[in-house]
Write a protein that holds these residues in place. Structure first.
Motif, mmCIF file in Angstrom:
data_model
loop_
_atom_site.group_PDB
_atom_site.id
_atom_site.type_symbol
_atom_site.label_atom_id
_atom_site.label_comp_id
_atom_site.label_asym_id
_atom_site.label_seq_id
_atom_site.Cartn_x
_atom_site.Cartn_y
_atom_site.Cartn_z
ATOM 1 N N ASP A 296 0.837 -1.191 0.000
ATOM 2 C CA ASP A 296 0.000 0.000 0.000
ATOM 3 C C ASP A 296 0.877 1.248 0.000
ATOM 4 N N GLU A 297 0.732 2.077 -1.035
ATOM 5 C CA GLU A 297 1.540 3.290 -1.143
ATOM 6 C C GLU A 297 1.264 4.251 0.005
ATOM 7 N N ASP A 298 0.016 4.302 0.469
ATOM 8 C CA ASP A 298 -0.335 5.226 1.551
ATOM 9 C C ASP A 298 0.299 4.835 2.884
ATOM 10 N N ALA A 299 0.767 3.593 2.982
ATOM 11 C CA ALA A 299 1.361 3.125 4.238
ATOM 12 C C ALA A 299 2.881 3.235 4.246
ATOM 13 N N VAL A 300 3.467 3.848 3.217
ATOM 14 C CA VAL A 300 4.924 3.997 3.172
ATOM 15 C C VAL A 300 5.380 4.826 4.368
ATOM 16 N N ASP B 14 12.143 7.464 22.388
ATOM 17 C CA ASP B 14 12.925 6.778 21.370
ATOM 18 C C ASP B 14 13.329 5.396 21.860
ATOM 19 N N VAL B 15 13.355 4.455 20.937
ATOM 20 C CA VAL B 15 13.800 3.105 21.264
ATOM 21 C C VAL B 15 15.133 2.875 20.585
ATOM 22 N N PRO B 16 15.900 1.884 21.011
ATOM 23 C CA PRO B 16 17.179 1.614 20.365
ATOM 24 C C PRO B 16 16.996 1.366 18.872
ATOM 25 N N ASP B 17 18.038 1.685 18.099
ATOM 26 C CA ASP B 17 17.998 1.557 16.645
ATOM 27 C C ASP B 17 17.615 0.146 16.229
ATOM 28 N N ASP B 18 16.614 0.055 15.348
ATOM 29 C CA ASP B 18 16.188 -1.224 14.794
ATOM 30 C C ASP B 18 17.073 -1.531 13.597
ATOM 31 N N PRO B 19 17.791 -2.650 13.608
ATOM 32 C CA PRO B 19 18.712 -2.930 12.503
ATOM 33 C C PRO B 19 18.018 -3.371 11.221
ATOM 34 N N ALA B 20 16.710 -3.625 11.262
ATOM 35 C CA ALA B 20 16.030 -4.170 10.092
ATOM 36 C C ALA B 20 15.839 -3.105 9.021
ATOM 37 N N LEU B 21 16.157 -3.455 7.772
ATOM 38 C CA LEU B 21 15.955 -2.550 6.650
ATOM 39 C C LEU B 21 14.486 -2.499 6.255
ATOM 40 N N VAL B 22 13.788 -3.616 6.424
ATOM 41 C CA VAL B 22 12.371 -3.725 6.076
ATOM 42 C C VAL B 22 11.585 -4.006 7.347
ATOM 43 N N ASP B 23 10.460 -3.289 7.546
ATOM 44 C CA ASP B 23 9.697 -3.469 8.782
ATOM 45 C C ASP B 23 8.780 -4.685 8.690
ATOM 46 N N GLY B 24 8.017 -4.907 9.748
ATOM 47 C CA GLY B 24 7.177 -6.092 9.817
ATOM 48 C C GLY B 24 6.101 -6.146 8.758
ATOM 49 N N ALA B 25 5.685 -4.979 8.246
ATOM 50 C CA ALA B 25 4.665 -4.940 7.197
ATOM 51 C C ALA B 25 5.263 -5.071 5.803
ATOM 52 N N GLY B 26 6.596 -5.178 5.751
ATOM 53 C CA GLY B 26 7.255 -5.332 4.461
ATOM 54 C C GLY B 26 7.746 -4.045 3.844
ATOM 55 N N HIS B 27 7.532 -2.901 4.529
ATOM 56 C CA HIS B 27 7.931 -1.613 3.978
ATOM 57 C C HIS B 27 9.395 -1.301 4.270
ATOM 58 N N LEU B 28 10.008 -0.576 3.356
ATOM 59 C CA LEU B 28 11.373 -0.092 3.539
ATOM 60 C C LEU B 28 11.354 1.041 4.558
ATOM 61 N N ARG B 29 12.305 1.034 5.464
ATOM 62 C CA ARG B 29 12.337 2.063 6.494
ATOM 63 C C ARG B 29 12.556 3.441 5.873
ATOM 64 N N ALA B 30 12.040 4.477 6.510
ATOM 65 C CA ALA B 30 12.045 5.823 5.937
ATOM 66 C C ALA B 30 13.448 6.407 5.817
ATOM 67 N N ASP B 31 14.349 6.024 6.726
ATOM 68 C CA ASP B 31 15.694 6.600 6.711
ATOM 69 C C ASP B 31 16.700 5.673 6.044
#
Length: 622
Positions: free
Chosen positions: A120-124, A140-157
């Protein structure tokens, strides 16, 4: 398009910097740049280098391998390389390919990844701005090392702090691997739009030229447009007055400009604020000019007979220079090397035209004499002639209309076919593309529809699609959204609804009117949307042709020592040494023939240019 190649899509591997046996020219190599590092990844290429070494790496690989550079965007991956003066060859810009395939402007890595994965583009995810005065958020929580989140989206940064962390060098490689997957997904999407291999190859060439245009934008930002500063100062002074010494002096100069208009004001209106539309309307009414608004096109008919209107329109032109293109503009945007610079974009987010800032795309005609070649150089100005009707001949596949394009003046054979004068034939053709049906245009349009039913049928279908909010695709496959988003690529109503060889798409809203919209308003909005669609499918296709031409010229200028310094709608401005001017004139014509044949997939339609060699932009006719 300036290049052709075979493509290798095998998984990246091999020894770093090595060259596998049989690796073809144009094989994809991803460049990802973040923080102080850059990573190049492709078949036989897997190198992490300090950012300052990236230009040398690209230069070496260009010389030895000739890859097609895959970047999330030219600006993010190739700016350092272009700024270093490296000539970038082939490119696949994921952002520009995304805009082509999915329409609109938003093309961050997150949007590209979501489209390739069917998310879903609106969920980016969007980057979260830090609050002023705080180094971090309380929660703030410690840095998440995952490039892709649980929904499958690429992280914003992904291209920012996350990938640029010097303590985690493998992150750039991971992001590069995702870019390769996106390139392959986009290539499959391009193929899915086509009904045959020839169309698939043609559409892929459009991706190449759109990507090359994005690189050209970086070069335009780097090189700038040559300006004769002394002439610019003189022209600004003619319009805006001398440079003010302080705010009080500036107010005096403004009052002197205003007085040239207000001396024509009726008694009692001498204090009118010319920058207030309501007061200007009242001023005009007091002078006997009763108009619904004060727009220039409304006032123009009164110009010759009412001195106040003539003075007001002149004042507006001068005021525009004083406020937008005056001394502050000159000081801010023309560098010490006398080059005007601004940000460029390869796509406007609508029909796909190139755009630029800081006056590069809307410089007043009165300032054009300031655009001048440097000593020992000239400007080769080339403008596509009658490009939109010629593009219509390609997009529609109308053989009779294509035959008219063999003439230097397309309107002459059309007039002969219609049995009318050239002026009326021109009105008919333009009316067809812009949706005008009243007056003389409407009468001539009927004859045009009878003589060229295939071309006119294409425009009528585009109009119907616009009314129904069905998205369109240009000849090169660009999606033009006209309401709700379309279905997945390759699904739709049938090939006869779109340009030949490209499968159609349709929206899911069925063209329903907005809630509360009355019948008359709905009809007006539908008609306006239909007219827009009728023209957008032609203008968007023309923008693709222009960029293909510009990319081909760009790739061919090396031997003559020239640079493209301006792309304006259908016009190229090339800065070249005086001794190479004639050679460059022939070059831009040859490049147009080549680009048009590759873009159109045929040589049945002829495209022409009006080309001149000048010292100043204002010396060019047209």
């Amino acid at each position: 398009m300036p290049d052709s190649d075979t493509r290798a899509t095998g998984s990246p591997g091999g020894s770093p910097g090595g060259s596998p046996v049989g690796s073809p020219v144009g094989f994809p190599v991803v460049l990802v740049v973040a923080g102080a590092s850059a990573h190049a990844l492709g078949e036989g290429v897997d190198e992490l280098v300090p950012r300052e070494h990236l230009p040398a790496l690209v230069t070496d690989l260009e010389r030895r391998r000739g890859p097609r550079w895959v970047v999330w965007s030219a600006a993010s991956g190739l700016r350092d390389v272009v700024d270093a003066g490296v000539a970038v060859g082939r490119c696949w810009d994921l952002a520009e390919a995304h805009r082509l395939l999915h329409g609109g402007w938003a093309a961050t890595p997150g949007h590209v990844w979501a489209a390739c994965r069917g998310l879903d583009e609106d969920a980016v995810p969007r980057a979260r701005a830090h609050r002023r005065g705080f180094d971090a958020d309380l929660f703030d929580v410690p840095d998440d090392p995952a490039l892709v989140d649980g929904a499958g989206h690429l992280r914003a940064d992904a291209l920012g702090a996350w990938a640029g962390d010097p303590g985690r060098p493998t992150r750039l490689r991971e992001l590069a691997g995702l870019a390769l997957r996106c390139r392959d997904d986009q290539a499959r999407s391009v193929a899915s739009l086509a009904g045959d291999p020839d169309t698939a190859a043609r559409l892929e060439r459009v991706v190449w030229s759109e990507s090359a245009a994005a690189v050209l934008c970086l070069e335009l930002e780097r090189d700038g447009l040559p300006i004769d500063r002394a002439t610019a100062v003189s022209l600004i002074a003619d319009a805006a007055g001398p440079r003010a010494s302080d705010e009080r002096d500036a107010a005096r100069i403004r009052a002197e400009r205003d007085a040239l208009v207000l001396r024509h004001a009726p008694p009692g209106r001498e204090q009118t604020d010319l920058r207030n539309p309501a007061q200007v309307k009242a001023l005009l009414a007091a002078a006997g000019v009763d108009v619904p608004n004060t727009r220039a096109w409304v006032l123009e008919p009164y110009r010759a007979s009412v001195p106040l209107v003539e003075a007001l329109l002149r004042w507006r032109a001068d005021e525009r220079i004083a406020t937008t293109y005056g001394y502050r503009w000159l000081d801010s945007h023309v560098g010490p090397d006398d080059r005007l610079r601004g940000a460029w974009s390869a796509c406007d987010g609508a029909a796909g035209r190139m755009t630029a800032q800081n006056g590069l795309h809307n410089l007043p005609a009165s300032l054009r004499p300031a655009v001048a070649a440097e000593p020992g150089h000239v400007l080769v100005r080339a403008d596509l002639g009658q490009v939109e009707p010629r593009v219509l001949a390609v997009v529609s596949g109308d053989r009779s209309f294509a035959a008219a394009t063999r003439a230097d003046d397309l309107y002459a054979p059309v007039a002969a076919e219609l049995g009318t004068e050239r002026a009326k034939a021109k009105i008919a053709v333009l009316a067809a593309m812009y949706g005008q049906r009243s007056g003389a245009a409407g009468q001539a349009l009927g004859d045009l529809e009878r003589r060229y039913p295939v071309a006119m049928g294409l425009l009528d279908r585009a109009y119907a699609d616009g009314v129904a909010r069905r998205p369109l695709r240009t000849w090169g496959g660009r999606l033009i959204r006209l309401g709700a988003a379309g279905p997945p690529l390759g699904e739709g109503a049938g090939a006869d609804e779109d340009a030949p060889g490209i499968r159609a798409t349709e929206t899911t809203d069925g063209g329903r009117a907005s809630a509360g919209e009355d019948g008359a308003a709905r009809a007006a909005h539908d008609a306006a949307r239909g007219r827009y669609a009728r023209n957008a499918v032609i203008q968007g296709s023309a923008a693709e042709l222009f960029k293909a031409w510009a990319a081909t010229v760009r790739a061919s200028l090396g031997p003559v020592g020239g640079r493209i310094v301006l792309c304006l709608h259908d016009e190229l401005l090339v800065h070249v040494p005086v001794a190479r001017a004639d050679e460059t004139v022939a070059l831009v014509a040859r490049c147009l023939d080549d680009a048009a044949r590759r873009w159109a997939g045929t040589d049945a339609v002829r495209f022409v240019t009006d080309t001149s060699v000048v010292g100043r932009w204002s010396d060019a006719k047209g």
